[in-house]
Design a protein around this motif. Structure first.
Motif, PDB file in Angstrom:
ATOM      1  N   GLY A   1     -15.161   6.818  -1.176  1.00 59.53           N
ATOM      2  CA  GLY A   1     -15.070   6.524   0.250  1.00 59.53           C
ATOM      3  C   GLY A   1     -16.423   6.242   0.874  1.00 59.53           C
ATOM      4  O   GLY A   1     -16.565   5.329   1.700  1.00 59.53           O
ATOM      5  N   ALA A   2     -17.445   7.017   0.482  1.00 57.96           N
ATOM      6  CA  ALA A   2     -18.788   6.812   1.039  1.00 57.96           C
ATOM      7  C   ALA A   2     -19.345   5.455   0.638  1.00 57.96           C
ATOM      8  O   ALA A   2     -19.990   4.764   1.442  1.00 57.96           O
ATOM      9  CB  ALA A   2     -19.717   7.928   0.573  1.00 57.96           C
ATOM     10  N   GLY A   3     -19.101   5.063  -0.622  1.00 57.29           N
ATOM     11  CA  GLY A   3     -19.592   3.774  -1.079  1.00 57.29           C
ATOM     12  C   GLY A   3     -18.965   2.607  -0.334  1.00 57.29           C
ATOM     13  O   GLY A   3     -19.625   1.607  -0.042  1.00 57.29           O
TER      14      GLY A   3
ATOM     15  N   SER B   1      -6.337   5.686   5.210  1.00 54.01           N
ATOM     16  CA  SER B   1      -5.082   5.580   4.466  1.00 54.01           C
ATOM     17  C   SER B   1      -5.207   4.716   3.213  1.00 54.01           C
ATOM     18  O   SER B   1      -4.873   5.150   2.117  1.00 54.01           O
ATOM     19  CB  SER B   1      -3.985   5.006   5.376  1.00 54.01           C
ATOM     20  OG  SER B   1      -2.747   4.933   4.702  1.00 54.01           O
ATOM     21  N   ALA B   2      -5.706   3.486   3.380  1.00 48.36           N
ATOM     22  CA  ALA B   2      -5.730   2.541   2.265  1.00 48.36           C
ATOM     23  C   ALA B   2      -6.894   2.764   1.314  1.00 48.36           C
ATOM     24  O   ALA B   2      -6.898   2.213   0.204  1.00 48.36           O
ATOM     25  CB  ALA B   2      -5.781   1.108   2.799  1.00 48.36           C
ATOM     26  N   VAL B   3      -7.889   3.558   1.729  1.00 52.66           N
ATOM     27  CA  VAL B   3      -9.030   3.834   0.851  1.00 52.66           C
ATOM     28  C   VAL B   3      -9.013   5.291   0.379  1.00 52.66           C
ATOM     29  O   VAL B   3      -8.771   5.574  -0.793  1.00 52.66           O
ATOM     30  CB  VAL B   3     -10.366   3.487   1.535  1.00 52.66           C
ATOM     31  CG1 VAL B   3     -11.559   3.887   0.655  1.00 52.66           C
ATOM     32  CG2 VAL B   3     -10.433   1.995   1.830  1.00 52.66           C
ATOM     33  N   LEU B   4      -9.249   6.230   1.290  1.00 48.90           N
ATOM     34  CA  LEU B   4      -9.382   7.628   0.885  1.00 48.90           C
ATOM     35  C   LEU B   4      -8.071   8.198   0.348  1.00 48.90           C
ATOM     36  O   LEU B   4      -8.033   8.758  -0.757  1.00 48.90           O
ATOM     37  CB  LEU B   4      -9.875   8.469   2.063  1.00 48.90           C
ATOM     38  CG  LEU B   4     -11.338   8.285   2.463  1.00 48.90           C
ATOM     39  CD1 LEU B   4     -11.631   9.026   3.760  1.00 48.90           C
ATOM     40  CD2 LEU B   4     -12.269   8.766   1.356  1.00 48.90           C
ATOM     41  N   ALA B   5      -6.993   8.074   1.115  1.00 45.38           N
ATOM     42  CA  ALA B   5      -5.719   8.642   0.671  1.00 45.38           C
ATOM     43  C   ALA B   5      -5.207   7.945  -0.587  1.00 45.38           C
ATOM     44  O   ALA B   5      -4.721   8.595  -1.523  1.00 45.38           O
ATOM     45  CB  ALA B   5      -4.692   8.548   1.791  1.00 45.38           C
ATOM     46  N   THR B   6      -5.330   6.629  -0.621  1.00 49.24           N
ATOM     47  CA  THR B   6      -4.856   5.890  -1.793  1.00 49.24           C
ATOM     48  C   THR B   6      -5.663   6.242  -3.031  1.00 49.24           C
ATOM     49  O   THR B   6      -5.100   6.448  -4.115  1.00 49.24           O
ATOM     50  CB  THR B   6      -4.920   4.379  -1.520  1.00 49.24           C
ATOM     51  OG1 THR B   6      -4.068   4.068  -0.406  1.00 49.24           O
ATOM     52  CG2 THR B   6      -4.474   3.588  -2.734  1.00 49.24           C
TER      53      THR B   6
ATOM     54  N   ALA C   1     -23.199   4.403  -4.789  1.00 43.56           N
ATOM     55  CA  ALA C   1     -22.609   4.820  -3.514  1.00 43.56           C
ATOM     56  C   ALA C   1     -23.609   5.619  -2.690  1.00 43.56           C
ATOM     57  O   ALA C   1     -23.666   5.487  -1.463  1.00 43.56           O
ATOM     58  CB  ALA C   1     -21.347   5.637  -3.768  1.00 43.56           C
ATOM     59  N   ALA C   2     -24.406   6.458  -3.357  1.00 42.08           N
ATOM     60  CA  ALA C   2     -25.416   7.249  -2.649  1.00 42.08           C
ATOM     61  C   ALA C   2     -26.501   6.353  -2.053  1.00 42.08           C
ATOM     62  O   ALA C   2     -26.956   6.573  -0.925  1.00 42.08           O
ATOM     63  CB  ALA C   2     -26.030   8.281  -3.590  1.00 42.08           C
ATOM     64  N   VAL C   3     -26.917   5.336  -2.802  1.00 38.01           N
ATOM     65  CA  VAL C   3     -27.911   4.389  -2.277  1.00 38.01           C
ATOM     66  C   VAL C   3     -27.364   3.688  -1.034  1.00 38.01           C
ATOM     67  O   VAL C   3     -28.017   3.607   0.009  1.00 38.01           O
ATOM     68  CB  VAL C   3     -28.291   3.354  -3.353  1.00 38.01           C
ATOM     69  CG1 VAL C   3     -29.132   2.230  -2.744  1.00 38.01           C
ATOM     70  CG2 VAL C   3     -29.050   4.014  -4.493  1.00 38.01           C
ATOM     71  N   ALA C   4     -26.133   3.182  -1.154  1.00 40.83           N
ATOM     72  CA  ALA C   4     -25.533   2.460  -0.031  1.00 40.83           C
ATOM     73  C   ALA C   4     -25.301   3.391   1.159  1.00 40.83           C
ATOM     74  O   ALA C   4     -25.559   3.016   2.311  1.00 40.83           O
ATOM     75  CB  ALA C   4     -24.218   1.824  -0.469  1.00 40.83           C
ATOM     76  N   GLY C   5     -24.824   4.610   0.888  1.00 42.96           N
ATOM     77  CA  GLY C   5     -24.558   5.538   1.973  1.00 42.96           C
ATOM     78  C   GLY C   5     -25.810   5.941   2.728  1.00 42.96           C
ATOM     79  O   GLY C   5     -25.799   6.068   3.954  1.00 42.96           O
TER      80      GLY C   5
END
Length: 360
Positions: free
Chosen positions: A215-217, A91-96, A292-296
């Motif tokens: 979101g992935a990051g 909710s607070a990350v992806l939807a927002t 984000a790709a590195v972290a994911g």
């Protein structure tokens, strides 16, 4: 750029950690997942209204905190440490983040106040690097039809954000059929959402790649928190568990394994913090997607490896339902395929950095 935590971030961490320690201990989570309501919505209300985590990414002019991905990442670290069953990521990350790309301000204000919870209707396993399946279509009368499987947070959402092509539509959750499915991660259920002529309202454009990469990051920070708890819990156990009149942590083989795990977690922290910092600066840039790709790719595998080692090093007690380590193992395994599997992130890295492909 700095990977260090600011004073404000540490204060936010302390507030969230204190609340979770009081209301969301491992025993509490274990009891809750055995009920029909795994999400702790009372805890979520407290986090949203008293600490303001629901509106961290919402601009101040819309009632939010006007914070950045860095602060959201700190919250996710703490939620990962507690495997807290709350819909912050959904909710607070992806939807927002999806709503911020539209002109929809009323719902943002409700989300920031903690009065409403939303969910982005995409599979939790959706990848930022592949087109979303066209599972939902919009009719001439504005109603939606279709079915989306594996949606996280839908069962506790008041409003559903439904991508239809490159447009985002808003649907009241009560206008749909939501069927909760068996999930490996008992603290984050997934559901099938079915639209059968559900009335919807167009909210604005939707950039799937930017939202899912964001979101992935940030999911990497949750995975960091999960790995950190497993490392800390294992370290405490091997100091107390004795064999042959000695703590097992004094055995050389155990020391080597713990040192390797510590290094993995340290590197995961660097990757997760870098992603949060880049996403805070320019969330839609290629540099942010690359970070984000590195972290994911790294943090998801570290979380799973540390959780597996934690189960092994806890010995017999680690194999029992009563010990909470299995919750972390399941969260780590489910998170490994969420918002892009490690291989998908590595393929994206190769493309973003113009690396040559495999030799035939």
């Amino acid at each position: 750029m700095t990977l260090l935590y600011t004073e404000v971030e540490e204060e936010l961490r302390a507030s969230v950690r204190d609340l979770l320690a009081d209301r969301c201990g491992p025993e509490t989570v274990l009891r809750r997942i055995e009920t029909d309501a795994p999400y702790d919505l009372e805890l979520w209300k407290t986090l949203s209204r008293d600490i303001g985590v629901a509106g961290l990414l919402v601009p101040e002019e819309h009632g939010g905190a006007g914070a950045s991905a860095r602060e959201a990442a700190v919250v996710l670290e703490e939620l990962g440490r507690a495997v807290a069953p709350v819909p912050f990521l959904t909710s607070a990350v992806l939807a927002t983040r999806a709503l911020l790309g539209t002109g929809e301000t009323g719902l943002l204000q409700e989300l920031a106040a903690g009065d409403v919870t939303a969910a982005l209707v995409v599979p939790l396993a959706a990848s930022p690097y592949r087109p979303l399946p066209g599972a939902v279509t919009a009719g001439a009368d504005g109603t939606l039809r279709g079915r989306v499987r594996g949606v996280a947070g839908a069962d506790v959402a008041d409003v559903l954000l439904v991508p239809v092509g490159s447009e985002l539509h808003l649907v009241e959750a009560g206008e749909t059929r939501i069927e909760v499915l068996p999930s490996l991660d008992l603290t984050r259920p997934v559901a099938t959402v079915t639209f059968d002529g559900a009335p919807a309202r167009a909210a604005g454009p939707f950039d799937a790649r930017a939202v899912l990469a964001f979101g992935a990051g940030l999911l990497a920070s949750e995975q960091l928190g999960t790995a950190q708890w497993c490392l800390d819990a294992t370290l405490a156990y091997i100091r107390e568990r004795h064999q042959f009149a000695r703590p097992i942590g004094s055995f050389q083989a155990i020391k080597h394994r713990m040192a390797d795990l510590w290094l993995d977690v340290v590197r995961a922290r660097a990757a997760a913090r870098n992603a949060a910092d880049r996403l805070a600066e320019e969330p839609a840039s290629d540099e942010a997607v690359l970070a984000a790709a590195v972290a994911g790719s790294w943090c998801s595998e570290v979380a799973l490896h540390v959780a597996e080692e934690s189960v092994q090093l806890h010995g017999g007690i680690g194999m029992t339902w009563e010990h909470p380590v299995h919750l972390y193992l399941k969260r780590a395994k489910a998170g490994q395929v969420a918002l892009g599997a490690p291989g998908a992130h590595r393929d994206a890295l190769a493309a973003l950095m113009d690396l040559p492909g495999p030799v035939d």
